[in-house]
Design an enzyme around this catalytic site. Structure first.
Site, PDB file in Angstrom:
ATOM      1  N   GLY A  10     -11.803   2.863  -1.240  1.00 57.30           N
ATOM      2  CA  GLY A  10     -11.266   1.802  -2.123  1.00 57.30           C
ATOM      3  C   GLY A  10     -12.333   0.552  -1.874  1.00 57.30           C
ATOM      4  O   GLY A  10     -13.308   0.909  -1.143  1.00 57.30           O
ATOM      5  N   ILE A  37      -0.459   9.271   2.487  1.00 53.65           N
ATOM      6  CA  ILE A  37       0.068   8.254   3.931  1.00 53.65           C
ATOM      7  C   ILE A  37       1.486   8.487   3.691  1.00 53.65           C
ATOM      8  O   ILE A  37       2.218   8.089   4.676  1.00 53.65           O
ATOM      9  CB  ILE A  37      -0.608   7.106   4.112  1.00 53.65           C
ATOM     10  N   ALA A  60      -3.461   1.097   0.489  1.00 55.95           N
ATOM     11  CA  ALA A  60      -2.203   0.376   0.247  1.00 55.95           C
ATOM     12  C   ALA A  60      -1.828   0.365  -1.428  1.00 55.95           C
ATOM     13  O   ALA A  60      -2.837   0.996  -2.144  1.00 55.95           O
ATOM     14  CB  ALA A  60      -2.065  -1.232   0.490  1.00 55.95           C
ATOM     15  N   THR A  62      -1.835  -1.704  -4.078  1.00 55.95           N
ATOM     16  CA  THR A  62      -2.467  -2.989  -4.127  1.00 55.95           C
ATOM     17  C   THR A  62      -2.523  -3.726  -5.572  1.00 55.95           C
ATOM     18  O   THR A  62      -2.674  -4.815  -5.706  1.00 55.95           O
ATOM     19  CB  THR A  62      -4.293  -2.922  -3.907  1.00 55.95           C
ATOM     20  N   THR A 101      -1.986  -9.208   4.150  1.00 58.02           N
ATOM     21  CA  THR A 101      -2.523 -10.091   3.108  1.00 58.02           C
ATOM     22  C   THR A 101      -1.880 -11.534   3.333  1.00 58.02           C
ATOM     23  O   THR A 101      -1.096 -11.776   3.896  1.00 58.02           O
ATOM     24  CB  THR A 101      -1.706  -9.493   1.903  1.00 58.02           C
ATOM     25  N   ASP A 102      -2.686 -12.314   2.482  1.00 57.21           N
ATOM     26  CA  ASP A 102      -2.167 -13.752   2.633  1.00 57.21           C
ATOM     27  C   ASP A 102      -0.624 -13.955   1.605  1.00 57.21           C
ATOM     28  O   ASP A 102      -0.167 -14.707   1.890  1.00 57.21           O
ATOM     29  CB  ASP A 102      -3.125 -14.517   1.568  1.00 57.21           C
ATOM     30  N   TYR A 125       5.117  -6.931  -3.206  1.00 52.98           N
ATOM     31  CA  TYR A 125       3.799  -6.559  -2.412  1.00 52.98           C
ATOM     32  C   TYR A 125       3.900  -7.340  -1.212  1.00 52.98           C
ATOM     33  O   TYR A 125       3.705  -6.634  -0.211  1.00 52.98           O
ATOM     34  CB  TYR A 125       2.805  -7.109  -3.370  1.00 52.98           C
ATOM     35  N   LYS A 129       4.076  -5.368   2.393  1.00 52.68           N
ATOM     36  CA  LYS A 129       3.158  -5.547   3.503  1.00 52.68           C
ATOM     37  C   LYS A 129       3.598  -6.091   4.731  1.00 52.68           C
ATOM     38  O   LYS A 129       3.180  -5.568   5.933  1.00 52.68           O
ATOM     39  CB  LYS A 129       1.918  -6.104   2.988  1.00 52.68           C
TER      40      LYS A 129
HETATM   41  N1  LIG Z   1      -7.704  -6.643  -2.905  1.00 52.23           N
HETATM   42  C1  LIG Z   1      -7.312  -7.922  -2.175  1.00 52.23           C
HETATM   43  O1  LIG Z   1      -7.828  -8.879  -2.806  1.00 52.23           O
HETATM   44  C2  LIG Z   1      -6.531  -7.844  -0.960  1.00 52.23           C
HETATM   45  C3  LIG Z   1      -6.089  -9.005  -0.470  1.00 52.23           C
HETATM   46  C4  LIG Z   1      -5.385  -9.069   0.518  1.00 52.23           C
HETATM   47  C5  LIG Z   1      -5.226  -7.809   1.467  1.00 52.23           C
HETATM   48  N2  LIG Z   1      -5.310  -6.606   0.799  1.00 52.23           N
HETATM   49  C6  LIG Z   1      -5.311  -5.684   1.408  1.00 52.23           C
HETATM   50  O2  LIG Z   1      -6.708  -4.900   2.003  1.00 52.23           O
HETATM   51  C7  LIG Z   1      -6.352  -3.250   1.893  1.00 52.23           C
HETATM   52  C8  LIG Z   1      -7.653  -2.862   1.058  1.00 52.23           C
HETATM   53  O3  LIG Z   1      -7.270  -3.201  -0.129  1.00 52.23           O
HETATM   54  P1  LIG Z   1      -8.569  -2.823  -1.416  1.00 52.23           P
HETATM   55  O4  LIG Z   1      -8.213  -3.837  -2.460  1.00 52.23           O
HETATM   56  O5  LIG Z   1      -9.570  -2.184  -0.769  1.00 52.23           O
HETATM   57  O6  LIG Z   1      -7.469  -1.843  -2.002  1.00 52.23           O
HETATM   58  P2  LIG Z   1      -8.062  -0.536  -3.034  1.00 52.23           P
HETATM   59  O7  LIG Z   1      -9.507  -0.779  -3.608  1.00 52.23           O
HETATM   60  O8  LIG Z   1      -6.711  -0.376  -4.126  1.00 52.23           O
HETATM   61  O9  LIG Z   1      -7.781   0.596  -1.946  1.00 52.23           O
HETATM   62  C9  LIG Z   1      -6.834   1.062  -1.592  1.00 52.23           C
HETATM   63  C10 LIG Z   1      -6.813   2.724  -1.423  1.00 52.23           C
HETATM   64  O10 LIG Z   1      -5.509   2.872  -0.784  1.00 52.23           O
HETATM   65  C11 LIG Z   1      -5.210   4.370  -1.229  1.00 52.23           C
HETATM   66  N3  LIG Z   1      -4.125   4.630  -1.337  1.00 52.23           N
HETATM   67  C12 LIG Z   1      -3.079   4.297  -2.060  1.00 52.23           C
HETATM   68  N4  LIG Z   1      -2.015   4.863  -2.037  1.00 52.23           N
HETATM   69  C13 LIG Z   1      -2.145   5.872  -1.034  1.00 52.23           C
HETATM   70  C14 LIG Z   1      -1.171   6.996  -0.642  1.00 52.23           C
HETATM   71  N5  LIG Z   1      -0.239   7.224  -0.693  1.00 52.23           N
HETATM   72  N6  LIG Z   1      -2.130   7.610   0.529  1.00 52.23           N
HETATM   73  C15 LIG Z   1      -3.171   7.694   0.929  1.00 52.23           C
HETATM   74  N7  LIG Z   1      -4.116   6.405   0.365  1.00 52.23           N
HETATM   75  C16 LIG Z   1      -3.457   5.821  -0.605  1.00 52.23           C
HETATM   76  C17 LIG Z   1      -6.072   4.636  -2.420  1.00 52.23           C
HETATM   77  O11 LIG Z   1      -6.838   5.787  -2.278  1.00 52.23           O
HETATM   78  P3  LIG Z   1      -7.274   6.739  -3.694  1.00 52.23           P
HETATM   79  O12 LIG Z   1      -8.175   5.724  -4.576  1.00 52.23           O
HETATM   80  O13 LIG Z   1      -8.047   7.803  -2.974  1.00 52.23           O
HETATM   81  O14 LIG Z   1      -6.063   6.817  -4.481  1.00 52.23           O
HETATM   82  C18 LIG Z   1      -7.120   3.269  -2.465  1.00 52.23           C
HETATM   83  O15 LIG Z   1      -8.338   3.676  -2.639  1.00 52.23           O
HETATM   84  C19 LIG Z   1      -4.857  -3.133   1.477  1.00 52.23           C
HETATM   85  O16 LIG Z   1      -4.197  -2.966   2.664  1.00 52.23           O
HETATM   86  C20 LIG Z   1      -4.414  -4.377   0.733  1.00 52.23           C
HETATM   87  O17 LIG Z   1      -3.219  -4.617   0.564  1.00 52.23           O
HETATM   88  C21 LIG Z   1      -6.233  -6.591  -0.336  1.00 52.23           C
END
Ligand SMILES: NC(=O)c1ccc[n+]([C@@H]2O[C@H](COP(=O)([O-])OP(=O)(O)OC[C@H]3O[C@@H](n4cnc5c(N)ncnc54)[C@H](OP(=O)(O)O)[C@@H]3O)[C@@H](O)[C@H]2O)c1
Length: 283
Positions: A10, A37, A60, A62, A101-102, A125, A129
């Site tokens: 991701g 997961i 997650a 997301t 997350t925020d 969400y 989290k």
């Molecule tokens: N994006 C933001 O702005 C933001 C802000 C604050 C916090 N966060 C946190 O940062 C973390 C990373 O976020 P990101 O933006 O990098 O997210 P992302 O690009 O959507 O990546 C999340 C990954 O989670 C995997 N996933 C989803 N469901 C799953 C499952 N059931 N089993 C195993 N893997 C699973 C997906 O894998 P596949 O692609 O292989 O399906 C995806 O690649 C998350 O915990 C998110 O809550 C994100």
């Protein structure tokens, strides 16, 4: 060190894998196809099979609006999924770093949130989290919780990429101007994570690029850096943006614990965005 990264393909997970590999660690990236997961026995074989010293749990659900529309899946992935990962870490003796997350905050404070502020998520969400944080802490005491916000980077979906795509096809774009946060470059966050795990000071950390802005200001800055000066950016209110989710109006994170530890702040988001744009934003 042996490092397993969930959500390893991701937006953030990819940067974490690259960073830890460059630092000389042995890294394995897992996606949902490799190891779901939400399934404890599959998660257990993946984690116990690799025997990691550290699991960075970045997987997650997301899609914030998707969580609102499908709370069961949100809690299954973001809360129970995190619990599964943490319980396997406990069983194998690994540490876990859970990305949060925020959106655990309600945005009423109007000053940057520290790790010591009360949480009060407004939507599913954030709630899922926050429950994930609690379950991870209970299941595996060797646990770091890193809260971050408004991520951007080359892999997968992120706000600047979406806006750039829109701006290349439209003369004007409407962007929400009444939500303020801290944009964070995944490469900077990955380096901070690598620093945090150097010592076993388990607990909660806020990590974000310095400074804050609204989505509107973020878009204006990004389009200017990308040379798209002829696109008009119109500020709109959250009420005018169709979404089932109530988002915090103010969710700036202050990395207070890192400040108290004497750690340097991450560079400001404008400098990080400049580097991201200069590298060429992939489609
Ligand atoms: N994006 C933001 O702005 C933001 C802000 C604050 C916090 N966060 C946190 O940062 C973390 C990373 O976020 P990101 O933006 O990098 O997210 P992302 O690009 O959507 O990546 C999340 C990954 O989670 C995997 N996933 C989803 N469901 C799953 C499952 N059931 N089993 C195993 N893997 C699973 C997906 O894998 P596949 O692609 O292989 O399906 C995806 O690649 C998350 O915990 C998110 O809550 C994100």
């Amino acid at each position: 060190m042996r490092v397993l990264v969930t959500g390893g393909h991701g937006l953030l997970g990819t940067a974490v894998c690259t960073c830890f590999s460059l630092l000389g660690h042995r890294v394995i990236a897992l996606g949902s196809a490799d190891s779901d997961i939400t399934n404890h026995s599959i998660t257990r074989s993946s984690i116990l099979g690799f025997k990691p010293d550290l699991v960075v749990h970045a997987a997650a659900m997301t899609d914030v609006d998707g969580c609102e529309l499908d709370p069961d899946t949100a809690y299954r992935v973001n809360s129970v999924g995190a619990w599964n990962v943490a319980s396997c870490c406990e069983e194998t003796g690994s540490r876990i770093l859970f990305i949060s997350t925020d959106y655990v905050f309600d945005g009423a404070k109007k000053a940057p949130y520290t790790e010591f502020d009360e949480t009060n998520p407004l939507g599913i969400y954030g709630r899922s989290k926050l429950l994930g944080e609690k379950l991870v802490r209970e299941a595996c005491p060797r646990c770091y919780v890193v809260r971050t916000s408004w991520l951007f980077g080359p892999k997968g979906k992120c706000f600047p990429k979406t806006m750039l795509k829109l701006a290349r096809t439209k003369p004007s774009v409407n962007v929400v101007a009444d939500q303020v946060g801290s944009p964070t470059y995944v490469d900077d966050l990955a380096l901070a994570i690598a620093d945090i795990v150097q010592v076993p000071m388990f607990g909660t950390y806020h990590v974000a690029n310095s400074g804050s802005c609204s989505w509107f200001e973020f878009t204006q800055t990004m389009l200017k850096l990308a040379g798209l000066n002829n696109v008009t950016v119109n500020p709109i209110s959250s009420a005018d943006w169709p979404s089932p989710t109530n988002r915090p109006a103010y969710s700036v994170l202050r990395p207070y614990v890192r400040e108290l530890q004497g750690k340097p702040l991450l560079r400001n988001w404008q400098l990080a965005l400049k580097e991201f744009v200069a590298k060429g934003i992939p489609e």
